[in-house]
Design a protein around this motif. Structure first.
Motif, PDB file in Angstrom:
ATOM      1  N   LEU A 181       0.833  -1.196   0.000  1.00 33.18           N
ATOM      2  CA  LEU A 181       0.000   0.000   0.000  1.00 33.18           C
ATOM      3  C   LEU A 181       0.871   1.251   0.000  1.00 33.18           C
ATOM      4  CD1 LEU A 181      -2.678  -0.944   2.709  1.00 33.18           C
ATOM      5  CD2 LEU A 181      -2.796  -1.294   0.241  1.00 33.18           C
ATOM      6  N   LEU A 182       0.450   2.255  -0.770  1.00 37.19           N
ATOM      7  CA  LEU A 182       1.199   3.510  -0.867  1.00 37.19           C
ATOM      8  C   LEU A 182       0.276   4.694  -0.584  1.00 37.19           C
ATOM      9  CD1 LEU A 182       2.178   1.733  -3.781  1.00 37.19           C
ATOM     10  CD2 LEU A 182       4.097   3.163  -3.126  1.00 37.19           C
ATOM     11  N   HIS A 183       0.730   5.612   0.268  1.00 38.31           N
ATOM     12  CA  HIS A 183      -0.075   6.781   0.632  1.00 38.31           C
ATOM     13  C   HIS A 183       0.131   7.918  -0.366  1.00 38.31           C
ATOM     14  CE1 HIS A 183       3.552   8.896   2.055  1.00 38.31           C
ATOM     15  NE2 HIS A 183       3.929   7.749   2.593  1.00 38.31           N
ATOM     16  N   GLY A 184      -0.639   8.987  -0.181  1.00 42.85           N
ATOM     17  CA  GLY A 184      -0.544  10.153  -1.048  1.00 42.85           C
ATOM     18  C   GLY A 184       0.330  11.245  -0.463  1.00 42.85           C
ATOM     19  N   ILE A 185       0.334  12.405  -1.120  1.00 44.05           N
ATOM     20  CA  ILE A 185       1.153  13.514  -0.686  1.00 44.05           C
ATOM     21  C   ILE A 185       0.658  14.049   0.659  1.00 44.05           C
ATOM     22  CG2 ILE A 185      -0.199  15.298  -1.881  1.00 44.05           C
ATOM     23  CD1 ILE A 185       2.530  16.651  -2.573  1.00 44.05           C
ATOM     24  N   TRP A 186       1.600  14.506   1.495  1.00 40.06           N
ATOM     25  CA  TRP A 186       1.333  15.064   2.829  1.00 40.06           C
ATOM     26  C   TRP A 186       0.773  14.027   3.796  1.00 40.06           C
ATOM     27  CZ3 TRP A 186      -1.895  18.944  -0.256  1.00 40.06           C
ATOM     28  CH2 TRP A 186      -1.047  19.854  -0.925  1.00 40.06           C
ATOM     29  N   MET A 187       0.836  12.760   3.458  1.00 38.77           N
ATOM     30  CA  MET A 187       0.293  11.716   4.312  1.00 38.77           C
ATOM     31  C   MET A 187       1.407  10.752   4.702  1.00 38.77           C
ATOM     32  SD  MET A 187      -3.417  11.059   2.490  1.00 38.77           S
ATOM     33  CE  MET A 187      -4.314  10.671   3.979  1.00 38.77           C
ATOM     34  N   ARG A 188       1.088   9.853   5.627  1.00 38.64           N
ATOM     35  CA  ARG A 188       2.042   8.841   6.063  1.00 38.64           C
ATOM     36  C   ARG A 188       1.349   7.485   6.042  1.00 38.64           C
ATOM     37  NH1 ARG A 188       6.702  11.106   8.184  1.00 38.64           N
ATOM     38  NH2 ARG A 188       7.505   9.032   7.696  1.00 38.64           N
ATOM     39  N   ALA A 189       2.129   6.439   6.255  1.00 37.20           N
ATOM     40  CA  ALA A 189       1.628   5.080   6.102  1.00 37.20           C
ATOM     41  C   ALA A 189       0.519   4.722   7.089  1.00 37.20           C
ATOM     42  CB  ALA A 189       2.775   4.088   6.228  1.00 37.20           C
ATOM     43  N   PHE A 190       0.484   5.379   8.263  1.00 32.21           N
ATOM     44  CA  PHE A 190      -0.534   5.012   9.252  1.00 32.21           C
ATOM     45  C   PHE A 190      -1.949   5.283   8.743  1.00 32.21           C
ATOM     46  CE2 PHE A 190       0.197   9.481  10.324  1.00 32.21           C
ATOM     47  CZ  PHE A 190      -1.093   9.956  10.525  1.00 32.21           C
ATOM     48  N   THR A 191      -2.095   6.166   7.763  1.00 33.13           N
ATOM     49  CA  THR A 191      -3.425   6.451   7.218  1.00 33.13           C
ATOM     50  C   THR A 191      -3.986   5.276   6.429  1.00 33.13           C
ATOM     51  OG1 THR A 191      -2.490   7.455   5.220  1.00 33.13           O
ATOM     52  CG2 THR A 191      -2.920   8.920   7.089  1.00 33.13           C
ATOM     53  N   LEU A 192      -3.156   4.288   6.137  1.00 28.38           N
ATOM     54  CA  LEU A 192      -3.564   3.140   5.334  1.00 28.38           C
ATOM     55  C   LEU A 192      -3.981   1.940   6.173  1.00 28.38           C
ATOM     56  CD1 LEU A 192      -0.524   3.367   2.900  1.00 28.38           C
ATOM     57  CD2 LEU A 192      -2.869   4.055   2.342  1.00 28.38           C
ATOM     58  N   GLN A 193      -3.959   2.069   7.495  1.00 31.86           N
ATOM     59  CA  GLN A 193      -4.177   0.914   8.360  1.00 31.86           C
ATOM     60  C   GLN A 193      -5.575   0.316   8.241  1.00 31.86           C
ATOM     61  OE1 GLN A 193      -1.698  -0.716   9.813  1.00 31.86           O
ATOM     62  NE2 GLN A 193      -0.469   0.846   8.761  1.00 31.86           N
ATOM     63  N   SER A 194      -6.585   1.143   8.076  1.00 27.00           N
ATOM     64  CA  SER A 194      -7.952   0.616   7.940  1.00 27.00           C
ATOM     65  C   SER A 194      -8.072  -0.251   6.690  1.00 27.00           C
ATOM     66  CB  SER A 194      -8.953   1.769   7.885  1.00 27.00           C
ATOM     67  OG  SER A 194     -10.263   1.289   7.673  1.00 27.00           O
ATOM     68  N   LEU A 195      -7.564   0.247   5.582  1.00 28.42           N
ATOM     69  CA  LEU A 195      -7.586  -0.525   4.336  1.00 28.42           C
ATOM     70  C   LEU A 195      -6.731  -1.773   4.470  1.00 28.42           C
ATOM     71  CD1 LEU A 195      -8.333  -0.862   1.372  1.00 28.42           C
ATOM     72  CD2 LEU A 195      -6.448   0.705   0.797  1.00 28.42           C
ATOM     73  N   ALA A 196      -5.587  -1.658   5.122  1.00 29.88           N
ATOM     74  CA  ALA A 196      -4.702  -2.813   5.308  1.00 29.88           C
ATOM     75  C   ALA A 196      -5.408  -3.928   6.079  1.00 29.88           C
ATOM     76  CB  ALA A 196      -3.428  -2.392   6.030  1.00 29.88           C
ATOM     77  N   ARG A 197      -6.129  -3.551   7.130  1.00 26.98           N
ATOM     78  CA  ARG A 197      -6.857  -4.564   7.917  1.00 26.98           C
ATOM     79  C   ARG A 197      -7.877  -5.301   7.069  1.00 26.98           C
ATOM     80  NH1 ARG A 197      -6.544  -0.573  11.999  1.00 26.98           N
ATOM     81  NH2 ARG A 197      -8.595   0.235  11.445  1.00 26.98           N
ATOM     82  N   ARG A 198      -8.602  -4.576   6.255  1.00 24.01           N
ATOM     83  CA  ARG A 198      -9.626  -5.211   5.414  1.00 24.01           C
ATOM     84  C   ARG A 198      -9.000  -6.142   4.379  1.00 24.01           C
ATOM     85  NH1 ARG A 198     -12.672   0.167   5.962  1.00 24.01           N
ATOM     86  NH2 ARG A 198     -14.571  -0.428   7.085  1.00 24.01           N
ATOM     87  N   LEU A 199      -7.861  -5.768   3.840  1.00 25.61           N
ATOM     88  CA  LEU A 199      -7.192  -6.634   2.866  1.00 25.61           C
ATOM     89  C   LEU A 199      -6.630  -7.887   3.530  1.00 25.61           C
ATOM     90  CD1 LEU A 199      -5.350  -3.968   0.678  1.00 25.61           C
ATOM     91  CD2 LEU A 199      -7.423  -5.238   0.116  1.00 25.61           C
ATOM     92  N   ARG A 200      -6.168  -7.758   4.767  1.00 21.03           N
ATOM     93  CA  ARG A 200      -5.678  -8.945   5.492  1.00 21.03           C
ATOM     94  C   ARG A 200      -6.830  -9.912   5.766  1.00 21.03           C
ATOM     95  NH1 ARG A 200      -2.476  -4.844   8.517  1.00 21.03           N
ATOM     96  NH2 ARG A 200      -0.347  -4.978   7.695  1.00 21.03           N
ATOM     97  N   VAL A 201      -7.986  -9.371   6.107  1.00 18.91           N
ATOM     98  CA  VAL A 201      -9.157 -10.226   6.331  1.00 18.91           C
ATOM     99  C   VAL A 201      -9.508 -10.983   5.052  1.00 18.91           C
ATOM    100  CG1 VAL A 201     -11.638 -10.205   6.794  1.00 18.91           C
ATOM    101  CG2 VAL A 201     -10.102  -8.854   8.223  1.00 18.91           C
ATOM    102  N   ALA A 254     -15.558   0.704   3.305  1.00 17.05           N
ATOM    103  CA  ALA A 254     -15.658  -0.748   3.149  1.00 17.05           C
ATOM    104  C   ALA A 254     -15.958  -1.110   1.696  1.00 17.05           C
ATOM    105  CB  ALA A 254     -16.745  -1.291   4.061  1.00 17.05           C
ATOM    106  N   GLU A 255     -16.736  -0.269   1.016  1.00 17.46           N
ATOM    107  CA  GLU A 255     -17.038  -0.525  -0.393  1.00 17.46           C
ATOM    108  C   GLU A 255     -15.769  -0.468  -1.243  1.00 17.46           C
ATOM    109  OE1 GLU A 255     -19.941   1.118  -3.999  1.00 17.46           O
ATOM    110  OE2 GLU A 255     -19.543   2.385  -2.267  1.00 17.46           O
ATOM    111  N   VAL A 256     -14.927   0.514  -0.983  1.00 17.92           N
ATOM    112  CA  VAL A 256     -13.670   0.633  -1.721  1.00 17.92           C
ATOM    113  C   VAL A 256     -12.788  -0.592  -1.485  1.00 17.92           C
ATOM    114  CG1 VAL A 256     -11.489   1.908  -1.841  1.00 17.92           C
ATOM    115  CG2 VAL A 256     -13.673   3.136  -1.861  1.00 17.92           C
ATOM    116  N   ALA A 257     -12.723  -1.038  -0.238  1.00 15.23           N
ATOM    117  CA  ALA A 257     -11.925  -2.225   0.076  1.00 15.23           C
ATOM    118  C   ALA A 257     -12.457  -3.448  -0.669  1.00 15.23           C
ATOM    119  CB  ALA A 257     -11.917  -2.476   1.579  1.00 15.23           C
ATOM    120  N   ASP A 258     -13.767  -3.611  -0.694  1.00 13.94           N
ATOM    121  CA  ASP A 258     -14.372  -4.749  -1.395  1.00 13.94           C
ATOM    122  C   ASP A 258     -14.091  -4.680  -2.907  1.00 13.94           C
ATOM    123  OD1 ASP A 258     -15.371  -5.754   0.951  1.00 13.94           O
ATOM    124  OD2 ASP A 258     -17.402  -4.989   0.656  1.00 13.94           O
TER     125      ASP A 258
END
Length: 209
Positions: free
Chosen positions: A7-27, A189-193
């Motif tokens: 997963l890659l974040h956008g400008i002015w952001m850091r990797a922690f902003t991706l944790q919600s999406l990461a959890r859904r992909l791990r599931v 959740a829709e985006v993750a799906d």
């Protein structure tokens, strides 16, 4: 078969902003990592190099990429015309692939280009049509909430930062829109799906719950 997602974040952001999406992909059964990079002070070129290095180092048969905003640009440029990378698919979330009106607006005011840093060129100019071998899917938001409205002349529909039109790059495999803001794409959740669906089949299918 082992399938890994970076997963890659956008400008002015850091990797922690991706944790919600990461959890859904791990599931959904994927191993997942986030790639942190200095979007302003480093720009996309060092990020591209790091991403290629990580893709080659991962112990997995398939390595997918999911990039939010500028992260989608990094994902495409890292795999454009490069051989001997693991196979996999790429999903871009709200990416300014055709260039960003907000970035152009910001670059036109005093100090604005400094805020964009070394990523200014990619954000202002956009990318060439996609001709790579990897299948690319793009999810764009159409909920117009964001500070970008006050900076650039966004064409409707848009997600408050990037217009849907700016995400339509010739050569991509599939494209869809969702009722989410630019940041909201990361927590939907829709985006993750939809992302999981594309990683599995190379196309977006209606979300079923």
């Amino acid at each position: 078969m082992t399938e890994h997602v970076i997963l890659l974040h956008g400008i002015w952001m850091r990797a922690f902003t991706l944790q919600s999406l990461a959890r859904r992909l791990r599931v959904a059964g994927y191993t997942v990592e986030t790639l942190d990079y200095a979007s302003v002070f480093g720009g996309i070129e060092p990020a591209i190099a790091r991403l290629r290095e990580r893709m080659r180092a991962v112990d997995a048969e398939v390595v997918h990429l999911v990039g939010h905003s500028l992260g989608g640009v990094v994902a495409l440029e890292a795999t454009r015309g490069v051989r001997k990378l693991p196979r996999g698919r790429t999903v871009c979330l709200g990416p300014p692939l055709r260039g960003s009106a907000v970035a152009r607006g910001l670059a036109s005011v005093p100090g604005g280009r400094w805020l964009l840093g070394h990523s200014a060129g990619a954000l202002v100019d956009g990318l060439d049509a996609w001709t790579g071998s990897r299948q690319v899917g793009v999810i764009a938001g159409r909920l117009p909430l964001g500070l970008g409205i006050a900076i650039g002349a966004l064409t409707s529909p848009h997600d408050g930062t990037v217009s849907v039109e700016e995400t339509l790059l010739p050569g991509i495999s599939d494209h869809c829109t969702v009722a989410a803001s630019h940041t909201g794409l990361l927590f939907s959740a829709e985006v993750a799906d939809l992302t999981v669906g594309f990683l599995r089949a190379g196309r977006f299918a209606p979300v079923r719950r």
